[in-house]
Design a protein around this motif. Structure first.
Motif, short mmCIF file in Angstrom:
data_model
loop_
_atom_site.label_atom_id
_atom_site.label_comp_id
_atom_site.label_asym_id
_atom_site.label_seq_id
_atom_site.Cartn_x
_atom_site.Cartn_y
_atom_site.Cartn_z
N TRP A 1 0.84 -1.22 0.11
CA TRP A 1 -0.02 -0.05 -0.01
C TRP A 1 0.85 1.36 0.06
CZ3 TRP A 1 -4.20 2.38 -0.81
CH2 TRP A 1 -4.58 3.39 -0.14
N GLY B 1 -1.96 0.17 -4.61
CA GLY B 1 -1.91 -1.09 -4.19
C GLY B 1 -1.13 -2.13 -4.90
N GLU C 1 -6.31 1.82 -5.84
CA GLU C 1 -7.05 1.97 -4.35
C GLU C 1 -8.24 1.11 -4.30
OE1 GLU C 1 -7.94 4.69 -0.47
OE2 GLU C 1 -7.34 5.60 -2.57
#
Length: 121
Positions: A15, A24, A37
């Motif tokens: 992340w 991500g 995301e």
């Protein structure tokens, strides 16, 4: 908040809140791809949902009975297959880059635990 990459035997998840588009990352020791995301949020949510389903189904199955369960969002499709205590995970991105990945049963528990601790959804 800084970039976080968690990894274990056969899995990685990451992340990066400051990344412009792909915040991500999911993968194994051999491959990885970036996720938006929204895709990462769906991945974490659907993985938890599938793990929960496998736990609930465990009481209804015979010892050597295998099962497959799938879940999907607008962005991705996921499937777990195997025994309630040991199952593989498959992921297919449905939009944009169209990527596919798979984790073996020994990697899934660590990936599941790390996905619950990323706190991004």
């Amino acid at each position: 908040m800084e970039r976080v990459i968690k990894s274990g035997l056969g899995w990685r998840i990451g992340w990066n809140p400051t990344a412009p588009e792909f915040k991500g990352l999911v993968g194994t020791d051999d491959w990885a791809f970036e996720l938006t995301e929204a895709e990462l949020n769906d991945f974490c949510r659907l993985l938890a949902q599938l793990a929960d389903t496998m736990r609930q189904i465990a009481t209804e199955l015979m010892d050597q009975e295998k099962i497959a369960c799938e879940a999907e969002s607008d962005l991705l499709w996921m499937e777990v297959e195997g025994y309630p205590h040991a199952y593989n995970l498959r992921l297919i991105l449905k939009t944009g880059r169209c990527a596919e990945g798979q984790w073996n049963d020994s990697a899934v528990p660590g990936l599941l635990q790390a996905s619950e601790m990323l706190k991004v959804f």
